[in-house]
Design a protein around this motif. Structure first.
Motif, PDB file in Angstrom:
ATOM      1  N   ARG A   1      -8.164   7.509   2.831  1.00 17.45           N
ATOM      2  CA  ARG A   1      -8.868   6.387   3.452  1.00 17.45           C
ATOM      3  C   ARG A   1      -7.884   5.482   4.167  1.00 17.45           C
ATOM      4  NH1 ARG A   1     -12.697   3.598  -1.047  1.00 17.45           N
ATOM      5  NH2 ARG A   1     -13.626   5.539  -1.751  1.00 17.45           N
ATOM      6  N   PHE A   2      -6.800   5.178   3.475  1.00 18.11           N
ATOM      7  CA  PHE A   2      -5.799   4.266   4.023  1.00 18.11           C
ATOM      8  C   PHE A   2      -5.185   4.842   5.302  1.00 18.11           C
ATOM      9  CE2 PHE A   2      -1.299   3.136   4.429  1.00 18.11           C
ATOM     10  CZ  PHE A   2      -1.367   1.754   4.501  1.00 18.11           C
TER      11      PHE A   2
ATOM     12  N   GLN B   1      -6.486  -2.421   0.827  1.00 17.51           N
ATOM     13  CA  GLN B   1      -7.027  -1.487  -0.160  1.00 17.51           C
ATOM     14  C   GLN B   1      -6.153  -1.368  -1.399  1.00 17.51           C
ATOM     15  OE1 GLN B   1      -7.854   2.259   1.698  1.00 17.51           O
ATOM     16  NE2 GLN B   1      -9.569   1.440   2.840  1.00 17.51           N
ATOM     17  N   PHE B   2      -4.896  -1.783  -1.255  1.00 18.76           N
ATOM     18  CA  PHE B   2      -4.002  -1.750  -2.409  1.00 18.76           C
ATOM     19  C   PHE B   2      -3.546  -3.174  -2.709  1.00 18.76           C
ATOM     20  CE2 PHE B   2      -3.861   2.413  -0.561  1.00 18.76           C
ATOM     21  CZ  PHE B   2      -3.854   3.263  -1.654  1.00 18.76           C
TER      22      PHE B   2
ATOM     23  N   ALA C   1       0.833  -1.206   0.000  1.00 18.60           N
ATOM     24  CA  ALA C   1       0.000   0.000   0.000  1.00 18.60           C
ATOM     25  C   ALA C   1       0.868   1.257   0.000  1.00 18.60           C
ATOM     26  CB  ALA C   1      -0.920  -0.003   1.220  1.00 18.60           C
TER      27      ALA C   1
ATOM     28  N   ILE D   1       1.068   4.108  -2.893  1.00 20.72           N
ATOM     29  CA  ILE D   1       0.812   5.530  -2.644  1.00 20.72           C
ATOM     30  C   ILE D   1       1.996   6.339  -3.158  1.00 20.72           C
ATOM     31  CG2 ILE D   1       0.529   7.279  -0.828  1.00 20.72           C
ATOM     32  CD1 ILE D   1      -1.004   5.105   0.781  1.00 20.72           C
TER      33      ILE D   1
ATOM     34  N   TYR E   1      -3.919   5.400 -13.764  1.00 19.39           N
ATOM     35  CA  TYR E   1      -3.498   6.140 -12.577  1.00 19.39           C
ATOM     36  C   TYR E   1      -2.292   6.998 -12.953  1.00 19.39           C
ATOM     37  CZ  TYR E   1      -6.486   3.654  -9.288  1.00 19.39           C
ATOM     38  OH  TYR E   1      -7.566   3.188  -8.600  1.00 19.39           O
TER      39      TYR E   1
ATOM     40  N   GLU F   1      -7.050   9.478  -6.636  1.00 18.09           N
ATOM     41  CA  GLU F   1      -5.967   8.730  -5.996  1.00 18.09           C
ATOM     42  C   GLU F   1      -5.797   9.147  -4.539  1.00 18.09           C
ATOM     43  OE1 GLU F   1      -3.892   8.673 -10.379  1.00 18.09           O
ATOM     44  OE2 GLU F   1      -2.958   9.848  -8.814  1.00 18.09           O
TER      45      GLU F   1
ATOM     46  N   TYR G   1      -8.118   7.687  -1.977  1.00 22.81           N
ATOM     47  CA  TYR G   1      -7.706   6.368  -1.490  1.00 22.81           C
ATOM     48  C   TYR G   1      -6.599   6.487  -0.439  1.00 22.81           C
ATOM     49  CZ  TYR G   1     -10.383   3.312  -4.587  1.00 22.81           C
ATOM     50  OH  TYR G   1     -11.384   2.613  -5.191  1.00 22.81           O
ATOM     51  N   HIS G   2      -5.668   7.411  -0.670  1.00 22.65           N
ATOM     52  CA  HIS G   2      -4.582   7.585   0.299  1.00 22.65           C
ATOM     53  C   HIS G   2      -5.152   7.974   1.663  1.00 22.65           C
ATOM     54  CE1 HIS G   2      -1.878   8.970  -3.315  1.00 22.65           C
ATOM     55  NE2 HIS G   2      -2.354   7.751  -3.469  1.00 22.65           N
TER      56      HIS G   2
END
Ligand SMILES: [Zn+2]
Lengths: 251, 167
Positions: free
Chosen positions: A138-139, B141-142, A39, A43, B54, A132, A135-136
């Motif tokens: 959230r993480f 999540q990733f 993850a 990122i 992305y 993007e 999502y960061h």
């Protein structure tokens, strides 16, 4: 350079992404477990991708055959305009998450504004980035809650990181002369608009994580004007090594 | 940059574009993935506008090279320009692409609201591409790339990738 203010403004945003990406990249293969390792490096990759879009644009403005690589690798420390927060080290996982969280909340708010910039390219990069960065955020906020509301030890470490990094948050809302000029032209974002909202949202998540919102009012700044903490030199030594030793090398 | 949602692709270029695939999900062609926003032949040069899934997608450079190579094999020169706007969306993956993706073992993106439900409130909506059960849970999540999340099936116990909804 004809458009020095715009060039500076782009770097003010882009350098945050580059340096944070570099910090996260240090953890590649060293994350606490496989999922977080992947993850964090994902990122990092998102941020690096955003950085490239900004630098390609900045290189065009700079002219003189400048490339994105020149901007990334061949500046001296004083020319990097990232805030102090993103250059802080991965002291422990709590710091990595704390730094990410304090930045992500800001970053998303900035992107949401920047998508309406009068500058078409900045607006396009922001629109792409929003997805993007959501999502960061959230993480990182998930992990702040998980660690804060976890064991006694994880709570203490998360609190330590937040307490320690808190003094760098005010700089996110400091505006340089170039930024102010760009705001006047409708290109730049007046970040003071969402300062209050930022602290509200951060505090809300910290409380949910059973953490104490720091009351420390001592803040430090300088990065945005090129005056960095002692960590920056080491980051650049890593980042620039190949280009300095083998000038103009390509992969 | 005022491209509409529907890409402008010249009919006679389609057969070549179909042969270029996403290096990360090789069963998907660049057309299935919806990353080609324009492909037109002008003055003997094929001009292609490519949009990244992305920002940091490392596949983009490879795709651009593969496109040039594919056209050079039929004696055409191709130029590839990377564009960011409008931003790519998982809605642009073709139905055929989604089916190929599932057969390949990657769960297809859910609708935006369902996507939030599974990633945030851990609802069981993602279908396991191996056994079809929705008794699955989010592991990370990733996943192996930024565009995917990692899931595990609680029925057949296989781990699998879920292609996250991007809008
Ligand atoms: Zn299954």
């Amino acid at each position: 350079m004809k458009n020095q203010n715009l060039y500076n403004y782009i770097l003010t945003i882009a350098d945050n992404s580059l340096i944070l990406a570099q910090r996260l990249g240090e953890l590649c293969g060293h994350g606490p477990n496989l999922e977080t390792d992947i993850a964090l490096t994902n990122i990092s990759l998102d941020l690096l991708g955003q950085t490239r879009s900004y630098y390609q644009y900045a290189a065009k403005i700079a002219g003189e055959n400048k490339t994105e690589d020149d901007i990334a690798f061949l500046r001296i420390e004083r020319e990097y305009k990232n805030c102090l927060l993103v250059e802080q080290p991965n002291t422990h996982f709590g710091y990595t998450i704390g730094r990410q969280f304090l930045f992500d909340v800001y970053h998303l708010m900035l992107m949401e504004k920047l998508q309406n910039s009068a500058d078409e390219i900045l607006s396009a990069i922001a629109k792409k980035g929003i997805k993007e960065v959501s999502y960061h955020k959230r993480f990182s906020s998930d992990w702040v809650k998980r660690l804060g509301d976890g064991t006694e030890e994880s709570n203490a470490k998360m609190q330590e990181a937040i307490d320690d990094l808190w003094r760098f948050t005010d700089e996110l809302f400091f505006m340089t002369a170039s930024e102010k000029e760009m705001v006047k032209e409708g290109i730049g974002i007046d970040v003071s608009i969402f300062k209050e909202k930022y602290y509200e949202e951060v505090s809300e998540i910290l409380k949910e994580a059973t953490l104490i919102v720091p009351e420390n009012k001592y803040f430090t700044k300088g990065g945005k004007e090129g005056v960095h903490t002692e960590h920056m030199g080491y980051i650049l030594a890593d980042l620039q090594y190949m280009q300095r030793i083998y000038p103009n090398m390509t992969w | 940059m005022t491209l509409t949602e529907k890409p402008n692709i010249q009919e006679n270029l389609i057969s070549v574009l179909k042969t270029v695939s996403d290096p990360e999900i090789p069963v998907l062609s660049v057309l299935d993935l919806g990353v080609i926003r324009e492909a037109v032949e002008k003055d003997g040069i094929v001009q292609i506008k490519l949009t990244p899934t992305y920002s940091g997608c490392p596949a983009m450079d490879v795709i651009a090279d593969d496109l040039k190579k594919a056209f050079s094999e039929i004696g055409k020169k191709a130029e590839v320009e990377l564009i960011l706007s409008p931003a790519w969306s998982t809605d642009w993956i073709s139905e055929e692409g989604l089916q190929k993706m599932e057969e390949y073992g990657i769960a297809r993106p859910l609708s935006e609201s369902h996507d939030k439900d599974v990633l945030l409130s851990e609802k069981k909506l993602v279908k396991c591409p191996q056994c079809g059960s929705t008794n699955t849970h989010l592991v990370s999540q990733f996943g192996s790339t930024a565009c995917k999340a990692l899931f595990k099936c609680d029925e057949c116990h296989e781990p699998f990738d879920y292609f996250k909804c991007l809008k």
